[in-house]
Design a protein around this motif. Structure first.
Motif, PDB file in Angstrom:
ATOM      1  N   UNK A  16      -2.918  15.604  23.136  1.00  0.00           N
ATOM      2  CA  UNK A  16      -1.953  14.619  23.660  1.00  0.00           C
ATOM      3  C   UNK A  16      -1.885  13.403  22.752  1.00  0.00           C
ATOM      4  N   UNK A  17      -3.038  12.970  22.256  1.00  0.00           N
ATOM      5  CA  UNK A  17      -3.059  11.803  21.357  1.00  0.00           C
ATOM      6  C   UNK A  17      -2.265  12.097  20.090  1.00  0.00           C
ATOM      7  N   UNK A  21       9.284   8.189  14.980  1.00  0.00           N
ATOM      8  CA  UNK A  21      10.259   7.168  15.397  1.00  0.00           C
ATOM      9  C   UNK A  21      10.280   6.005  14.404  1.00  0.00           C
ATOM     10  N   UNK A  22       9.091   5.603  13.992  1.00  0.00           N
ATOM     11  CA  UNK A  22       8.993   4.524  13.004  1.00  0.00           C
ATOM     12  C   UNK A  22       9.644   4.943  11.691  1.00  0.00           C
ATOM     13  N   UNK A  76       1.550  12.202  20.897  1.00  0.00           N
ATOM     14  CA  UNK A  76       2.138  10.887  21.174  1.00  0.00           C
ATOM     15  C   UNK A  76       2.179  10.029  19.907  1.00  0.00           C
ATOM     16  N   UNK A  77       1.068  10.039  19.162  1.00  0.00           N
ATOM     17  CA  UNK A  77       1.052   9.256  17.925  1.00  0.00           C
ATOM     18  C   UNK A  77       2.065   9.801  16.920  1.00  0.00           C
ATOM     19  N   UNK A 112      -8.818  24.418  26.783  1.00  0.00           N
ATOM     20  CA  UNK A 112      -7.631  23.577  26.993  1.00  0.00           C
ATOM     21  C   UNK A 112      -8.045  22.157  27.374  1.00  0.00           C
ATOM     22  N   UNK A 153      -7.227  19.053  25.216  1.00  0.00           N
ATOM     23  CA  UNK A 153      -6.028  18.462  25.807  1.00  0.00           C
ATOM     24  C   UNK A 153      -5.868  16.992  25.410  1.00  0.00           C
ATOM     25  N   UNK A 154      -6.986  16.258  25.499  1.00  0.00           N
ATOM     26  CA  UNK A 154      -6.904  14.816  25.209  1.00  0.00           C
ATOM     27  C   UNK A 154      -6.487  14.562  23.767  1.00  0.00           C
ATOM     28  N   UNK A 155      -7.188  15.235  22.860  1.00  0.00           N
ATOM     29  CA  UNK A 155      -6.904  14.969  21.450  1.00  0.00           C
ATOM     30  C   UNK A 155      -5.511  15.488  21.085  1.00  0.00           C
ATOM     31  N   UNK A 186       5.544   8.736  17.716  1.00  0.00           N
ATOM     32  CA  UNK A 186       5.808   7.325  17.395  1.00  0.00           C
ATOM     33  C   UNK A 186       5.907   7.102  15.883  1.00  0.00           C
ATOM     34  N   UNK A 187       5.086   7.817  15.137  1.00  0.00           N
ATOM     35  CA  UNK A 187       5.201   7.707  13.677  1.00  0.00           C
ATOM     36  C   UNK A 187       6.563   8.219  13.207  1.00  0.00           C
TER      37      UNK A 187
END
Lengths: 172, 348
Positions: free
Chosen positions: B13-14, B24-25, B17-18, B5, B9-11, B21-22
């Motif tokens: 989360x990235x 949303x765009x 989040x990305x 985990x 976890x970091x990747x 946003x994509x």
């Protein structure tokens, strides 16, 4: 739940001073965006300065956590997007990646070193500008001008500002 | 398990989040829809602070600037009083006052003279986007401002209203990449579309290569778009050249931004105006245009003119007055040019 509850809710057990410093980042981030929006109106030669990016990078470098860096970058970037007339998300994506990479970098090298900070400021500014240009060109079909020489000069200027700015933010 | 985990976890989360946003765009671009909540929140948080800073600046630096300007004007006044008579002094003083007047004063003078219904607005911020030319105004929906309203200065058009909030609005400058407006040239009345380029000069598109647009010529709004009433000054043509395709490349320096922007006027209700009569000055490009064989100001000859000239020469050779008597033989060619005169002193 108990297996990974510690890392997720660990922040509630942080010292009070640590929490105060965490809260301090909110006005700093807002201030950096206001600086970006307001200052170039009156001091046009300061328009080269990407204050929200420098704050994002410093936050990610000092936290030494990629997730913190990407969340800070995302929040600051989206707020910055709100002041543009472009669709919301371009600055968000660029700063999310910059924050994530800065957080990763901080786990591998000593980011208290001035030279490393200068190089980080330079690299992340150039990366951020290139990424924004690429996203605007590819996703929005905007014809933004990207002058590599000008961007490199601005990267150096931002890196020069980043070193004393990071030192000042360290003291908060 | 915990290692896995923390490792991913970091990747993860990235990616999340990305990805958000994509999405949303994509939602905004594909559906051509905005996310007003985010912008409203940001604008509401920003506007009071910006107003406060602006007021603080005007009451501190502004007072010092005005005082310095006043002192300078007084010194000028004393010097001129010793040199010129009363009438000249008054005249000079008024000229100095006009020259040193701030944009706000210029707007105040311009307001009652304009037939448009205008609203003065102050600029309180700028956009953060590179290449964009968007400013924030302190007037919004509460003051009657609506989207796409024209924004002008006494010198010309400055831009158009973008997003409108209750207490503020975005001004999209003529130099912004997303700006476009219909324009017409002063002399030849050629119409085109003005488009911002993200830098100081703007481009006029869709003017055919055959059309004559001269350097130095003024452009006005054509009124074709519903936003700008006809007849507002736009700017002066700085470059006019043949384009690679069908259309010319015309670059214009916007007149409305020439003196910088502190305050602007929002056109709440536009009134179309007559275009001014073409000026008599010969533009530079007419002087250098390779096809400009006609006298300045005269229409250029077209094929029909050339045919008419040919027939006139034939009629003259036949001693026939055109339009009278039977038709002459047009199969005759025009007389050849007379041979060159022999040099002086030469024997026949």
């Amino acid at each position: 739940m108990t297996e990974f509850a510690g890392p997720l809710i660990g922040s509630s057990h942080r010292p009070r001073a640590w929490r105060f410093r965490s809260l301090l980042w909110i006005p700093i981030a807002i201030g950096s965006i206001l600086f970006q929006v307001y200052t170039p109106q009156f001091i046009s030669y300061l328009s080269f300065l990407e204050a929200p990016l420098l704050v994002t990078v410093h936050y990610a470098l000092t936290r030494r956590e990629p997730v913190h860096g990407l969340l800070a970058g995302c929040a600051i970037g989206l707020a910055q997007d709100a002041f543009s007339h472009n669709p919301i998300g371009l600055f968000g994506i660029a700063k999310t990646l910059a924050g994530y990479l800065a957080g990763n970098l901080s786990q591998r090298v000593n980011v208290d070193n001035f030279v490393i900070r200068f190089l980080a400021g330079f690299t992340f500014f150039f990366f951020h500008q290139f990424l924004y240009w690429a996203l605007a060109s590819a996703l929005l079909a905007q014809k933004l001008a990207m002058d590599p020489v000008q961007t490199l000069v601005m990267s150096v200027l931002n890196a020069l500002v980043a070193v004393p700015l990071f030192s000042a933010l360290d003291k908060l | 398990m915990e290692n896995d985990i923390s490792r991913y976890r970091n990747i993860a989360a990235l990616v999340v989040v990305l990805g958000a946003q994509f999405l949303l765009l994509a939602y905004q671009v594909k559906g051509r829809q905005d996310v007003p909540v985010v912008r409203l929140w940001a604008s509401s948080a920003f506007a009071p602070v910006a107003r406060g800073v602006s007021a603080l600046r005007e009451n501190t630096i502004g007072v010092v600037e005005h005082y310095a300007g006043l002192a300078s004007a007084q010194n000028d006044n004393v010097r001129l009083r010793s040199e010129l008579d009363r009438l000249k002094l008054e005249n000079q003083f008024l000229k100095n006052e006009l020259r040193t007047a701030s944009n706000a004063q210029a707007l105040a003078m311009f307001l009652p003279t304009s037939p448009q219904r205008l609203l003065a607005a102050r600029i309180i911020g700028a956009s953060t986007t590179p290449g964009s030319r968007v400013l924030f105004l302190d007037r919004g929906a509460r003051d009657g401002v609506r989207e796409r309203m024209a924004v002008i200065t006494p010198d010309g058009i400055a831009g158009r209203i973008g997003a409108v909030r209750p207490g503020g609005a975005q001004l999209i400058l003529v130099t912004d990449l997303n700006f476009a407006a219909g324009v017409i040239t002063e002399r030849s009345r050629v119409q085109g579309v003005l488009k911002g380029q993200g830098h100081a000069s703007v481009l006029v598109e869709y003017v055919q290569n055959e059309d004559k647009v001269a350097v130095g010529e003024m452009l006005f709004t054509s009124g074709d778009d519903v936003d700008f009433p006809k007849g507002l000054p736009v700017g002066e043509v700085k470059i006019s050249r043949r384009g690679r395709g069908l259309f010319k490349e015309i670059f214009v320096e916007p007149a409305g931004l020439a003196r910088g922007l502190d305050s602007v006027l929002i056109v709440l209700q536009g009134v179309p105006q007559e275009l001014p009569a073409p000026s008599t000055a010969t533009p530079e490009s007419v002087k250098e245009a390779p096809l400009a064989v006609a006298a300045p100001g005269a229409p250029l000859p077209i094929d029909a003119d050339k045919i008419l000239q040919k027939y006139e020469r034939i009629s003259e050779a036949n001693r026939h007055r055109m339009g009278a008597g039977p038709a002459p033989s047009f199969t005759l060619t025009a007389p050849a040019a007379p041979p060159p005169a022999p040099p002086a002193g030469a024997k026949p």
